[in-house]
Scaffold this motif. Structure first.
Motif, PDB file in Angstrom:
ATOM      1  N   PHE A   1       4.667  -2.740  -7.321  1.00 38.98           N
ATOM      2  CA  PHE A   1       4.643  -1.283  -7.394  1.00 38.98           C
ATOM      3  C   PHE A   1       5.686  -0.806  -8.392  1.00 38.98           C
ATOM      4  CE2 PHE A   1       2.568  -2.095  -3.436  1.00 38.98           C
ATOM      5  CZ  PHE A   1       1.679  -1.055  -3.277  1.00 38.98           C
ATOM      6  N   LEU A   2       5.466   0.361  -8.956  1.00 34.98           N
ATOM      7  CA  LEU A   2       6.447   0.973  -9.842  1.00 34.98           C
ATOM      8  C   LEU A   2       7.347   1.879  -9.009  1.00 34.98           C
ATOM      9  CD1 LEU A   2       4.211   1.903 -12.882  1.00 34.98           C
ATOM     10  CD2 LEU A   2       5.695  -0.068 -12.601  1.00 34.98           C
ATOM     11  N   ASN A   3       8.624   1.850  -9.295  1.00 31.22           N
ATOM     12  CA  ASN A   3       9.581   2.637  -8.532  1.00 31.22           C
ATOM     13  C   ASN A   3       9.922   3.896  -9.320  1.00 31.22           C
ATOM     14  OD1 ASN A   3      11.458   3.583  -6.773  1.00 31.22           O
ATOM     15  ND2 ASN A   3      12.851   1.843  -6.956  1.00 31.22           N
ATOM     16  N   ASP A   4       9.467   5.036  -8.830  1.00 32.79           N
ATOM     17  CA  ASP A   4       9.756   6.317  -9.470  1.00 32.79           C
ATOM     18  C   ASP A   4      10.629   7.176  -8.550  1.00 32.79           C
ATOM     19  OD1 ASP A   4       9.615   8.118 -11.530  1.00 32.79           O
ATOM     20  OD2 ASP A   4       7.734   9.023 -10.846  1.00 32.79           O
ATOM     21  N   SER A   5      11.453   6.509  -7.759  1.00 30.58           N
ATOM     22  CA  SER A   5      12.277   7.233  -6.787  1.00 30.58           C
ATOM     23  C   SER A   5      13.749   6.965  -7.051  1.00 30.58           C
ATOM     24  CB  SER A   5      11.912   6.797  -5.363  1.00 30.58           C
ATOM     25  OG  SER A   5      12.340   5.483  -5.135  1.00 30.58           O
ATOM     26  N   ASP A   6      14.605   7.577  -6.242  1.00 33.41           N
ATOM     27  CA  ASP A   6      16.040   7.361  -6.341  1.00 33.41           C
ATOM     28  C   ASP A   6      16.498   6.145  -5.537  1.00 33.41           C
ATOM     29  OD1 ASP A   6      16.260   9.596  -7.942  1.00 33.41           O
ATOM     30  OD2 ASP A   6      16.620  10.936  -6.233  1.00 33.41           O
ATOM     31  N   PHE A   7      15.586   5.591  -4.736  1.00 35.10           N
ATOM     32  CA  PHE A   7      15.919   4.430  -3.908  1.00 35.10           C
ATOM     33  C   PHE A   7      15.652   3.164  -4.723  1.00 35.10           C
ATOM     34  CE2 PHE A   7      15.043   1.378  -0.440  1.00 35.10           C
ATOM     35  CZ  PHE A   7      16.252   1.482   0.209  1.00 35.10           C
TER      36      PHE A   7
ATOM     37  N   PRO B   1     -16.383 -11.770   7.172  1.00 32.39           N
ATOM     38  CA  PRO B   1     -16.023 -12.303   5.858  1.00 32.39           C
ATOM     39  C   PRO B   1     -14.566 -11.979   5.510  1.00 32.39           C
ATOM     40  CG  PRO B   1     -17.385 -10.354   5.630  1.00 32.39           C
ATOM     41  CD  PRO B   1     -17.354 -10.690   7.097  1.00 32.39           C
ATOM     42  N   ILE B   2     -13.963 -12.859   4.754  1.00 33.71           N
ATOM     43  CA  ILE B   2     -12.560 -12.698   4.369  1.00 33.71           C
ATOM     44  C   ILE B   2     -12.504 -12.161   2.947  1.00 33.71           C
ATOM     45  CG2 ILE B   2     -10.402 -13.922   3.927  1.00 33.71           C
ATOM     46  CD1 ILE B   2     -11.134 -15.801   6.169  1.00 33.71           C
ATOM     47  N   CYS B   3     -11.703 -11.119   2.759  1.00 32.50           N
ATOM     48  CA  CYS B   3     -11.544 -10.489   1.453  1.00 32.50           C
ATOM     49  C   CYS B   3     -10.207 -10.936   0.863  1.00 32.50           C
ATOM     50  CB  CYS B   3     -11.579  -8.964   1.616  1.00 32.50           C
ATOM     51  SG  CYS B   3     -11.395  -8.058   0.088  1.00 32.50           S
ATOM     52  N   ARG B   4     -10.225 -11.414  -0.392  1.00 33.39           N
ATOM     53  CA  ARG B   4      -8.998 -11.812  -1.075  1.00 33.39           C
ATOM     54  C   ARG B   4      -8.347 -10.577  -1.683  1.00 33.39           C
ATOM     55  NH1 ARG B   4      -7.951 -17.083  -2.513  1.00 33.39           N
ATOM     56  NH2 ARG B   4      -7.078 -16.384  -4.498  1.00 33.39           N
ATOM     57  N   VAL B   5      -7.085 -10.344  -1.301  1.00 33.61           N
ATOM     58  CA  VAL B   5      -6.363  -9.146  -1.722  1.00 33.61           C
ATOM     59  C   VAL B   5      -5.150  -9.553  -2.548  1.00 33.61           C
ATOM     60  CG1 VAL B   5      -5.087  -7.125  -0.916  1.00 33.61           C
ATOM     61  CG2 VAL B   5      -7.072  -7.916   0.346  1.00 33.61           C
ATOM     62  N   ALA B   6      -4.968  -8.881  -3.682  1.00 34.22           N
ATOM     63  CA  ALA B   6      -3.778  -9.080  -4.509  1.00 34.22           C
ATOM     64  C   ALA B   6      -2.951  -7.803  -4.457  1.00 34.22           C
ATOM     65  CB  ALA B   6      -4.169  -9.403  -5.944  1.00 34.22           C
ATOM     66  N   VAL B   7      -1.759  -7.899  -3.882  1.00 31.79           N
ATOM     67  CA  VAL B   7      -0.851  -6.756  -3.845  1.00 31.79           C
ATOM     68  C   VAL B   7       0.053  -6.879  -5.072  1.00 31.79           C
ATOM     69  CG1 VAL B   7       0.889  -5.523  -2.518  1.00 31.79           C
ATOM     70  CG2 VAL B   7      -0.939  -6.730  -1.331  1.00 31.79           C
TER      71      VAL B   7
ATOM     72  N   ILE C   1      10.136  -2.855  -1.036  1.00 37.32           N
ATOM     73  CA  ILE C   1       9.861  -2.610   0.389  1.00 37.32           C
ATOM     74  C   ILE C   1       8.396  -2.234   0.590  1.00 37.32           C
ATOM     75  CG2 ILE C   1      10.368  -1.072   2.323  1.00 37.32           C
ATOM     76  CD1 ILE C   1      13.267  -1.006   1.311  1.00 37.32           C
ATOM     77  N   ILE C   2       7.891  -1.344  -0.257  1.00 35.79           N
ATOM     78  CA  ILE C   2       6.483  -0.940  -0.139  1.00 35.79           C
ATOM     79  C   ILE C   2       5.571  -2.139  -0.379  1.00 35.79           C
ATOM     80  CG2 ILE C   2       4.696   0.505  -1.180  1.00 35.79           C
ATOM     81  CD1 ILE C   2       6.627   2.016   0.599  1.00 35.79           C
ATOM     82  N   HIS C   3       5.920  -2.983  -1.337  1.00 35.59           N
ATOM     83  CA  HIS C   3       5.118  -4.182  -1.612  1.00 35.59           C
ATOM     84  C   HIS C   3       5.054  -5.082  -0.382  1.00 35.59           C
ATOM     85  CE1 HIS C   3       4.433  -8.289  -3.078  1.00 35.59           C
ATOM     86  NE2 HIS C   3       3.615  -7.703  -3.947  1.00 35.59           N
ATOM     87  N   LYS C   4       6.203  -5.315   0.247  1.00 32.67           N
ATOM     88  CA  LYS C   4       6.244  -6.178   1.438  1.00 32.67           C
ATOM     89  C   LYS C   4       5.472  -5.561   2.605  1.00 32.67           C
ATOM     90  CE  LYS C   4       8.981  -9.300  -0.289  1.00 32.67           C
ATOM     91  NZ  LYS C   4       8.432 -10.567  -0.725  1.00 32.67           N
ATOM     92  N   VAL C   5       5.562  -4.241   2.755  1.00 27.46           N
ATOM     93  CA  VAL C   5       4.842  -3.570   3.844  1.00 27.46           C
ATOM     94  C   VAL C   5       3.338  -3.721   3.655  1.00 27.46           C
ATOM     95  CG1 VAL C   5       4.302  -1.310   4.828  1.00 27.46           C
ATOM     96  CG2 VAL C   5       6.677  -1.950   4.431  1.00 27.46           C
TER      97      VAL C   5
ATOM     98  N   GLN D   1     -10.667  -9.858  -4.821  1.00 18.89           N
ATOM     99  CA  GLN D   1     -11.727  -8.863  -4.687  1.00 18.89           C
ATOM    100  C   GLN D   1     -11.153  -7.470  -4.576  1.00 18.89           C
ATOM    101  OE1 GLN D   1     -12.970 -10.814  -1.238  1.00 18.89           O
ATOM    102  NE2 GLN D   1     -14.528 -12.072  -2.230  1.00 18.89           N
ATOM    103  N   LEU D   2      -9.861  -7.369  -4.255  1.00 16.26           N
ATOM    104  CA  LEU D   2      -9.226  -6.084  -4.073  1.00 16.26           C
ATOM    105  C   LEU D   2      -7.815  -6.137  -4.655  1.00 16.26           C
ATOM    106  CD1 LEU D   2      -9.378  -3.265  -2.684  1.00 16.26           C
ATOM    107  CD2 LEU D   2      -8.493  -4.355  -0.635  1.00 16.26           C
ATOM    108  N   LEU D   3      -7.484  -5.152  -5.514  1.00 17.27           N
ATOM    109  CA  LEU D   3      -6.143  -5.042  -6.092  1.00 17.27           C
ATOM    110  C   LEU D   3      -5.460  -3.820  -5.506  1.00 17.27           C
ATOM    111  CD1 LEU D   3      -6.825  -5.720  -9.881  1.00 17.27           C
ATOM    112  CD2 LEU D   3      -5.936  -7.298  -8.205  1.00 17.27           C
ATOM    113  N   ILE D   4      -4.209  -3.982  -5.083  1.00 19.80           N
ATOM    114  CA  ILE D   4      -3.419  -2.886  -4.555  1.00 19.80           C
ATOM    115  C   ILE D   4      -2.225  -2.684  -5.476  1.00 19.80           C
ATOM    116  CG2 ILE D   4      -2.111  -2.004  -2.584  1.00 19.80           C
ATOM    117  CD1 ILE D   4      -5.032  -2.429  -1.935  1.00 19.80           C
ATOM    118  N   THR D   5      -2.071  -1.488  -6.025  1.00 20.87           N
ATOM    119  CA  THR D   5      -0.929  -1.168  -6.862  1.00 20.87           C
ATOM    120  C   THR D   5      -0.628   0.300  -6.733  1.00 20.87           C
ATOM    121  OG1 THR D   5       0.018  -1.402  -9.068  1.00 20.87           O
ATOM    122  CG2 THR D   5      -2.295  -0.732  -8.947  1.00 20.87           C
TER     123      THR D   5
END
Length: 143
Positions: free
Chosen positions: A72-78, A63-69, A84-88, A137-141
């Motif tokens: 992300f919040l940036n709490d770094s100095d970069f 079965p295929i799971c629909r994922v929403a990425v 970049i994390i979102h694309k990865v 069906q799945l949220l990534i944040t």
């Protein structure tokens, strides 16, 4: 084919020069020459290109799971760390095979509808609305 069209044009122009032996109207001649040029162009224009052929990976058996990425919040100095994390994450889920990653534009559209600005953390209710609107069906944040 191009040489044939050039020879035909030269032959027709020599017939016009000898108007006494071969009577042809000027407008008919122009139409004939344009038709021959168009025909030569169409027949020889794309003859050297091969048809485009692409093979795609077969769909996975499970079965295929629909994922929403989500963004992300940036709490770094970069400064571009969140992008970049979102694309990865999106790339890794897509390459895994059993996941259908929802397009980033669809997620941004829902963020605009909910008046969520970049850098704002969605509440639990807003995450539920996002999930329902993009049918995920799945949220990534993350932070």
């Amino acid at each position: 084919m191009k040489n044939f069209a050039i020879l035909l044009i030269i032959y027709c122009s020599s017939l016009v020069i000898r108007r006494s032996s071969f009577v042809i109207r000027h407008s008919s001649f122009v139409v004939l020459v344009l038709f021959i040029l168009l025909l030569g162009f169409l027949l020889s224009g794309c003859a050297t290109q091969l048809p485009l052929h692409r093979e795609q990976k077969p769909m996975p058996d499970g079965p295929i799971c629909r994922v929403a990425v989500l963004p992300f919040l940036n709490d770094s100095d970069f400064p571009l760390g969140d992008a970049i994390i979102h694309k990865v994450f999106a790339t890794e889920f897509q390459n895994a095979g059993n996941y259908l990653v929802i397009q980033e534009g669809d997620i941004h559209k829902v963020y605009q509808q909910l008046h969520l600005l970049p850098g704002m953390t969605p509440t639990l209710e807003q995450l539920q609305i996002i999930s329902d609107r993009v049918n995920a069906q799945l949220l990534i944040t993350g932070i």
